[in-house]
Motif scaffolding. Structure first.
Motif, PDB file in Angstrom:
ATOM      1  N   ASN A  12       2.264   0.106  -1.739  1.00  0.00           N
ATOM      2  CA  ASN A  12       3.195  -0.172  -0.662  1.00  0.00           C
ATOM      3  C   ASN A  12       3.539  -1.657  -0.683  1.00  0.00           C
ATOM      4  O   ASN A  12       2.771  -2.490  -0.225  1.00  0.00           O
ATOM      5  N   ASN A  13       4.697  -1.990  -1.224  1.00  0.00           N
ATOM      6  CA  ASN A  13       5.098  -3.394  -1.352  1.00  0.00           C
ATOM      7  C   ASN A  13       5.342  -4.072  -0.013  1.00  0.00           C
ATOM      8  O   ASN A  13       5.455  -5.288   0.052  1.00  0.00           O
ATOM      9  N   ALA A  14       5.437  -3.309   1.064  1.00  0.00           N
ATOM     10  CA  ALA A  14       5.635  -3.900   2.387  1.00  0.00           C
ATOM     11  C   ALA A  14       4.300  -4.238   3.052  1.00  0.00           C
ATOM     12  O   ALA A  14       4.279  -4.803   4.136  1.00  0.00           O
ATOM     13  N   CYS A  15       3.198  -3.929   2.413  1.00  0.00           N
ATOM     14  CA  CYS A  15       1.866  -4.133   2.995  1.00  0.00           C
ATOM     15  C   CYS A  15       1.236  -5.397   2.398  1.00  0.00           C
ATOM     16  O   CYS A  15       0.338  -5.332   1.578  1.00  0.00           O
ATOM     17  N   TRP A  16       1.700  -6.555   2.833  1.00  0.00           N
ATOM     18  CA  TRP A  16       1.247  -7.816   2.254  1.00  0.00           C
ATOM     19  C   TRP A  16       0.965  -8.829   3.360  1.00  0.00           C
ATOM     20  O   TRP A  16       1.301  -8.621   4.519  1.00  0.00           O
ATOM     21  N   ALA A  17       0.365  -9.914   2.958  1.00  0.00           N
ATOM     22  CA  ALA A  17       0.120 -11.051   3.850  1.00  0.00           C
ATOM     23  C   ALA A  17       0.381 -12.312   3.050  1.00  0.00           C
ATOM     24  O   ALA A  17       0.287 -12.311   1.821  1.00  0.00           O
ATOM     25  N   PRO A  18       0.736 -13.418   3.725  1.00  0.00           N
ATOM     26  CA  PRO A  18       0.929 -14.665   2.981  1.00  0.00           C
ATOM     27  C   PRO A  18      -0.411 -15.159   2.439  1.00  0.00           C
ATOM     28  O   PRO A  18      -1.408 -15.178   3.146  1.00  0.00           O
ATOM     29  N   GLY A  19      -0.423 -15.478   1.164  1.00  0.00           N
ATOM     30  CA  GLY A  19      -1.645 -15.955   0.518  1.00  0.00           C
ATOM     31  C   GLY A  19      -1.613 -17.458   0.338  1.00  0.00           C
ATOM     32  O   GLY A  19      -0.784 -18.170   0.910  1.00  0.00           O
ATOM     33  N   ASP A  28      -2.691  -2.887   0.348  1.00  0.00           N
ATOM     34  CA  ASP A  28      -2.555  -1.472   0.002  1.00  0.00           C
ATOM     35  C   ASP A  28      -3.643  -1.101  -1.003  1.00  0.00           C
ATOM     36  O   ASP A  28      -4.193  -1.968  -1.672  1.00  0.00           O
ATOM     37  N   SER A  29      -3.975   0.165  -1.077  1.00  0.00           N
ATOM     38  CA  SER A  29      -5.087   0.563  -1.949  1.00  0.00           C
ATOM     39  C   SER A  29      -4.782   0.307  -3.425  1.00  0.00           C
ATOM     40  O   SER A  29      -5.699   0.205  -4.241  1.00  0.00           O
ATOM     41  N   TYR A  30      -3.517   0.133  -3.799  1.00  0.00           N
ATOM     42  CA  TYR A  30      -3.149  -0.136  -5.189  1.00  0.00           C
ATOM     43  C   TYR A  30      -3.539  -1.547  -5.620  1.00  0.00           C
ATOM     44  O   TYR A  30      -3.661  -1.824  -6.810  1.00  0.00           O
ATOM     45  N   CYS A  31      -3.764  -2.445  -4.664  1.00  0.00           N
ATOM     46  CA  CYS A  31      -4.085  -3.834  -5.013  1.00  0.00           C
ATOM     47  C   CYS A  31      -5.380  -3.934  -5.825  1.00  0.00           C
ATOM     48  O   CYS A  31      -5.586  -4.894  -6.557  1.00  0.00           O
ATOM     49  N   GLN A  32      -6.224  -2.918  -5.730  1.00  0.00           N
ATOM     50  CA  GLN A  32      -7.458  -2.935  -6.524  1.00  0.00           C
ATOM     51  C   GLN A  32      -7.152  -2.837  -8.011  1.00  0.00           C
ATOM     52  O   GLN A  32      -7.851  -3.403  -8.832  1.00  0.00           O
ATOM     53  N   ARG A  33      -6.095  -2.111  -8.358  1.00  0.00           N
ATOM     54  CA  ARG A  33      -5.690  -1.988  -9.767  1.00  0.00           C
ATOM     55  C   ARG A  33      -4.987  -3.238 -10.263  1.00  0.00           C
ATOM     56  O   ARG A  33      -5.141  -3.632 -11.409  1.00  0.00           O
ATOM     57  N   THR A  34      -4.176  -3.842  -9.407  1.00  0.00           N
ATOM     58  CA  THR A  34      -3.390  -5.004  -9.826  1.00  0.00           C
ATOM     59  C   THR A  34      -4.124  -6.318  -9.608  1.00  0.00           C
ATOM     60  O   THR A  34      -3.678  -7.357 -10.092  1.00  0.00           O
ATOM     61  N   GLY A  35      -5.223  -6.294  -8.875  1.00  0.00           N
ATOM     62  CA  GLY A  35      -6.034  -7.493  -8.678  1.00  0.00           C
ATOM     63  C   GLY A  35      -5.428  -8.521  -7.745  1.00  0.00           C
ATOM     64  O   GLY A  35      -5.765  -9.696  -7.824  1.00  0.00           O
ATOM     65  N   HIS A  84      -6.963   3.455   7.447  1.00  0.00           N
ATOM     66  CA  HIS A  84      -7.473   2.273   6.759  1.00  0.00           C
ATOM     67  C   HIS A  84      -7.399   2.381   5.241  1.00  0.00           C
ATOM     68  O   HIS A  84      -8.340   2.054   4.539  1.00  0.00           O
ATOM     69  N   GLY A  85      -6.284   2.874   4.734  1.00  0.00           N
ATOM     70  CA  GLY A  85      -6.099   2.934   3.291  1.00  0.00           C
ATOM     71  C   GLY A  85      -6.708   4.143   2.614  1.00  0.00           C
ATOM     72  O   GLY A  85      -6.807   4.181   1.401  1.00  0.00           O
ATOM     73  N   GLY A  86      -7.116   5.153   3.391  1.00  0.00           N
ATOM     74  CA  GLY A  86      -7.669   6.371   2.803  1.00  0.00           C
ATOM     75  C   GLY A  86      -6.599   7.179   2.091  1.00  0.00           C
ATOM     76  O   GLY A  86      -5.405   6.900   2.205  1.00  0.00           O
ATOM     77  N   GLU A  87      -7.016   8.198   1.375  1.00  0.00           N
ATOM     78  CA  GLU A  87      -6.082   9.028   0.606  1.00  0.00           C
ATOM     79  C   GLU A  87      -5.036   9.652   1.527  1.00  0.00           C
ATOM     80  O   GLU A  87      -5.367  10.150   2.598  1.00  0.00           O
TER      81      GLU A  87
END
Length: 109
Positions: A12-19, A28-35, A84-87
């Motif tokens: 989900n590209n809309a699920c971000w925060a300023p870093g 988003d749960s995909y961030c684990q794959r992309t680091g 909370h990011g579950g399936e």
């Protein structure tokens, strides 16, 4: 960046925060794959993740057409919504074709 109360399932590209340093981090749960998860992703999102649960399929409906080609449908209900990011939930409705064969179908004049 901090996930706070914002955790999203899937990609989900809309699920971000300023870093840091003008970059973005994701919750988003995909961030684990992309680091590119926010520093508190695991503590905030993964610890409390609850996957969707659904009940059994209901019965098939009658054919939508009394004579000729139609469709039938059946559905099921969500028993535990994802949190909370579950399936995410699987499909809740199914359709299939049918042929209506009401006794009066062949009697049209």
């Amino acid at each position: 960046g901090s996930c706070g109360h914002r955790c999203c399932p899937g990609r989900n590209n809309a699920c971000w925060a300023p870093g840091a340093r003008w970059t973005l981090c994701y919750c988003d749960s995909y961030c684990q794959r992309t680091g590119d998860c926010c520093h508190d992703y695991h503590a905030t999102c993964r610890r409390a993740a609850v996957g969707c649960a659904v009940g059994p399929w209901g019965p098939w409906s009658g054919c939508s057409s009394p004579c000729g080609v139609g469709s039938r449908a059946r559905s099921r209900q969500v028993t535990v919504p994802p949190r909370h990011g579950g399936e995410p939930c699987p499909d809740l409705m199914q359709r299939r074709g049918c042929l209506g064969e009401h006794p009066t179908c062949g009697m049209a004049k």
